[in-house]
Structure formats: C-alpha cells, structure tokens
Design a protein around this motif. Structure first.
Motif, mmCIF file in Angstrom:
data_model
loop_
_atom_site.group_PDB
_atom_site.id
_atom_site.type_symbol
_atom_site.label_atom_id
_atom_site.label_comp_id
_atom_site.label_asym_id
_atom_site.label_seq_id
_atom_site.Cartn_x
_atom_site.Cartn_y
_atom_site.Cartn_z
ATOM 1 N N GLY A 196 0.792 -1.215 0.000
ATOM 2 C CA GLY A 196 0.000 0.000 0.000
ATOM 3 C C GLY A 196 0.830 1.274 0.000
ATOM 4 O O GLY A 196 0.293 2.365 -0.215
ATOM 5 N N ARG A 197 2.121 1.145 0.241
ATOM 6 C CA ARG A 197 3.005 2.316 0.269
ATOM 7 C C ARG A 197 4.073 2.278 -0.830
ATOM 8 O O ARG A 197 4.436 3.321 -1.371
ATOM 9 C CB ARG A 197 3.695 2.417 1.633
ATOM 10 N N PHE A 198 4.565 1.099 -1.131
ATOM 11 C CA PHE A 198 5.616 0.929 -2.130
ATOM 12 C C PHE A 198 5.036 0.291 -3.385
ATOM 13 O O PHE A 198 4.110 -0.532 -3.317
ATOM 14 C CB PHE A 198 6.734 0.028 -1.611
ATOM 15 N N THR A 199 5.613 0.674 -4.520
ATOM 16 C CA THR A 199 5.214 0.100 -5.801
ATOM 17 C C THR A 199 6.453 -0.252 -6.603
ATOM 18 O O THR A 199 7.329 0.602 -6.794
ATOM 19 C CB THR A 199 4.347 1.083 -6.609
ATOM 20 N N ILE A 200 6.525 -1.481 -7.059
ATOM 21 C CA ILE A 200 7.621 -1.901 -7.932
ATOM 22 C C ILE A 200 7.083 -1.967 -9.354
ATOM 23 O O ILE A 200 5.962 -2.425 -9.580
ATOM 24 C CB ILE A 200 8.207 -3.265 -7.481
ATOM 25 N N PHE A 201 7.875 -1.463 -10.295
ATOM 26 C CA PHE A 201 7.445 -1.518 -11.680
ATOM 27 C C PHE A 201 8.672 -1.533 -12.585
ATOM 28 O O PHE A 201 9.778 -1.218 -12.148
ATOM 29 C CB PHE A 201 6.495 -0.365 -12.033
ATOM 30 N N GLN A 202 8.440 -1.888 -13.846
ATOM 31 C CA GLN A 202 9.548 -2.032 -14.775
ATOM 32 C C GLN A 202 9.361 -1.126 -15.974
ATOM 33 O O GLN A 202 8.242 -0.725 -16.307
ATOM 34 C CB GLN A 202 9.674 -3.488 -15.228
ATOM 35 N N ASP A 203 10.461 -0.819 -16.623
ATOM 36 C CA ASP A 203 10.458 -0.081 -17.890
ATOM 37 C C ASP A 203 11.331 -0.873 -18.845
ATOM 38 O O ASP A 203 12.567 -0.808 -18.771
ATOM 39 C CB ASP A 203 10.999 1.334 -17.688
ATOM 40 N N ASN A 204 10.703 -1.635 -19.707
ATOM 41 C CA ASN A 204 11.463 -2.508 -20.599
ATOM 42 C C ASN A 204 12.352 -1.724 -21.549
ATOM 43 O O ASN A 204 13.448 -2.174 -21.896
ATOM 44 C CB ASN A 204 10.508 -3.404 -21.379
ATOM 45 N N ALA A 205 11.891 -0.559 -21.982
ATOM 46 C CA ALA A 205 12.677 0.236 -22.916
ATOM 47 C C ALA A 205 14.001 0.680 -22.301
ATOM 48 O O ALA A 205 15.001 0.839 -23.005
ATOM 49 C CB ALA A 205 11.874 1.445 -23.377
ATOM 50 N N LYS A 206 13.991 0.878 -20.994
ATOM 51 C CA LYS A 206 15.196 1.324 -20.307
ATOM 52 C C LYS A 206 15.910 0.186 -19.589
ATOM 53 O O LYS A 206 16.939 0.425 -18.949
ATOM 54 C CB LYS A 206 14.861 2.423 -19.307
ATOM 55 N N ASN A 207 15.347 -1.012 -19.704
ATOM 56 C CA ASN A 207 15.960 -2.160 -19.024
ATOM 57 C C ASN A 207 16.137 -1.852 -17.540
ATOM 58 O O ASN A 207 17.216 -2.071 -16.969
ATOM 59 C CB ASN A 207 17.309 -2.489 -19.661
ATOM 60 N N ALA A 208 15.096 -1.331 -16.944
ATOM 61 C CA ALA A 208 15.200 -0.874 -15.560
ATOM 62 C C ALA A 208 13.986 -1.297 -14.743
ATOM 63 O O ALA A 208 12.899 -1.517 -15.273
ATOM 64 C CB ALA A 208 15.343 0.647 -15.513
ATOM 65 N N VAL A 209 14.219 -1.381 -13.453
ATOM 66 C CA VAL A 209 13.166 -1.668 -12.485
ATOM 67 C C VAL A 209 13.199 -0.565 -11.435
ATOM 68 O O VAL A 209 14.280 -0.111 -11.044
ATOM 69 C CB VAL A 209 13.378 -3.046 -11.825
ATOM 70 N N TYR A 210 12.034 -0.155 -10.990
ATOM 71 C CA TYR A 210 11.936 0.962 -10.059
ATOM 72 C C TYR A 210 11.189 0.552 -8.794
ATOM 73 O O TYR A 210 10.383 -0.382 -8.808
ATOM 74 C CB TYR A 210 11.193 2.129 -10.717
ATOM 75 N N LEU A 211 11.465 1.286 -7.730
ATOM 76 C CA LEU A 211 10.714 1.118 -6.489
ATOM 77 C C LEU A 211 10.254 2.496 -6.046
ATOM 78 O O LEU A 211 11.061 3.329 -5.622
ATOM 79 C CB LEU A 211 11.571 0.470 -5.401
ATOM 80 N N GLN A 212 8.963 2.749 -6.209
ATOM 81 C CA GLN A 212 8.382 3.991 -5.752
ATOM 82 C C GLN A 212 7.971 3.821 -4.300
ATOM 83 O O GLN A 212 7.164 2.943 -3.982
ATOM 84 C CB GLN A 212 7.164 4.357 -6.605
ATOM 85 N N MET A 213 8.505 4.670 -3.445
ATOM 86 C CA MET A 213 8.256 4.547 -2.015
ATOM 87 C C MET A 213 7.533 5.799 -1.527
ATOM 88 O O MET A 213 8.089 6.900 -1.591
ATOM 89 C CB MET A 213 9.576 4.367 -1.263
ATOM 90 N N ASN A 214 6.317 5.625 -1.074
ATOM 91 C CA ASN A 214 5.506 6.718 -0.552
ATOM 92 C C ASN A 214 5.225 6.514 0.929
ATOM 93 O O ASN A 214 5.399 5.416 1.456
ATOM 94 C CB ASN A 214 4.187 6.807 -1.321
ATOM 95 N N SER A 215 4.786 7.566 1.573
ATOM 96 C CA SER A 215 4.440 7.508 3.004
ATOM 97 C C SER A 215 5.558 6.844 3.804
ATOM 98 O O SER A 215 5.319 5.952 4.623
ATOM 99 C CB SER A 215 3.118 6.748 3.197
ATOM 100 N N LEU A 216 6.764 7.282 3.555
ATOM 101 C CA LEU A 216 7.924 6.659 4.201
ATOM 102 C C LEU A 216 7.892 6.843 5.706
ATOM 103 O O LEU A 216 7.431 7.876 6.223
ATOM 104 C CB LEU A 216 9.209 7.225 3.617
ATOM 105 N N LYS A 217 8.402 5.830 6.389
ATOM 106 C CA LYS A 217 8.451 5.827 7.851
ATOM 107 C C LYS A 217 9.900 5.683 8.294
ATOM 108 O O LYS A 217 10.736 5.159 7.542
ATOM 109 C CB LYS A 217 7.645 4.640 8.392
ATOM 110 N N PRO A 218 10.216 6.100 9.504
ATOM 111 C CA PRO A 218 11.600 5.936 9.992
ATOM 112 C C PRO A 218 12.076 4.485 9.928
ATOM 113 O O PRO A 218 13.254 4.238 9.670
ATOM 114 C CB PRO A 218 11.515 6.451 11.435
ATOM 115 N N GLU A 219 11.177 3.545 10.116
ATOM 116 C CA GLU A 219 11.571 2.131 10.068
ATOM 117 C C GLU A 219 11.878 1.650 8.651
ATOM 118 O O GLU A 219 12.325 0.518 8.470
ATOM 119 C CB GLU A 219 10.483 1.244 10.695
#
Length: 125
Positions: A66-89
C-alpha cells in the motif's frame, strides 16, 4: 561480472517519497525475477518487493504493502521502487538483485544471484 546498479536513495522526512532505480545495463533482464531488498544496521537483509519481468507478477512484504510500488520499464531495461508515506523504520541500505527465471520465494534473498552495491535511504521522524 555485470551487476545491477541502484540509484535514487537519499534523506527524507517521514511521510515523504523516494523513487529508487535499478538499471541492468549490459545484459538483458527479460524473463527474470528482480527484487528490492533492504538492510538496517544490525538487522538481516529483508525482501521488500519483487517482480517477474516476463509477466509482471509482483510481490510485496507486508510492511510496505500500500506504500511501495515496484514496476519495470522494458525500454530502459530498468526496475523501479516507488516509495511513498515513508516511515523511519524504512531506513536502511536498499539493494537491487537479479534472480533467475523461476523463484520459489520471490522475497527470499537467497534466491537471488546478482546484487547491486546498494543505495542508502534515511527517513527522519
């Protein structure tokens, strides 16, 4: 040996967002499992999120659902991790890793063979 390369770490306040990038330049990452892991000081390295690049199956640790999203971009040969609502932990070194074309436990670090050097994420309260 070619390794994944992470970028995008940094320092944010709680509630903020960061996007991590993992590039697999130099070799194809199609039809493989790519995972994001993190390690806090004094703790075991734990799986955060994983994706099968050949079909989009996605897995998350309960702590980030519910806070993090992993996704890929095949054109860039890359994988991303979008991190929202970050917590100290969420603070720790974040690593990108490559697995094979089949993994029984996608969030298990022992299932992955190639690792990046890591990028630091620090979340302050």
């Amino acid at each position: 040996q070619v390794q994944p390369v992470e970028s995008g770490g940094g320092s944010v306040q709680a509630g903020g967002s960061l996007r991590l990038s993992c590039s697999a330049s130099g070799y194809p990452y199609n039809n493989k499992y790519m995972g994001w892991f993190r390690q806090a000081p004094g703790k075991e390295r734990e799986g955060v999120a994983a994706i099968y690049t050949g079909g989009g199956s996605i897995y998350y640790a309960d702590s980030v659902k519910g806070r993090f999203t992993i996704f890929q971009d095949n054109a860039k040969n890359a994988v991303y991790l979008q991190m929202n609502s970050l917590k100290p932990e969420d603070t720790g070194m974040y690593y990108c890793a490559e697995g094979g074309s089949w993994i029984g436990r996608p969030l298990d670090r022992y299932q992955y063979t190639r690792w990046g050097q890591g990028t630091q994420v620090t979340v302050s309260s």
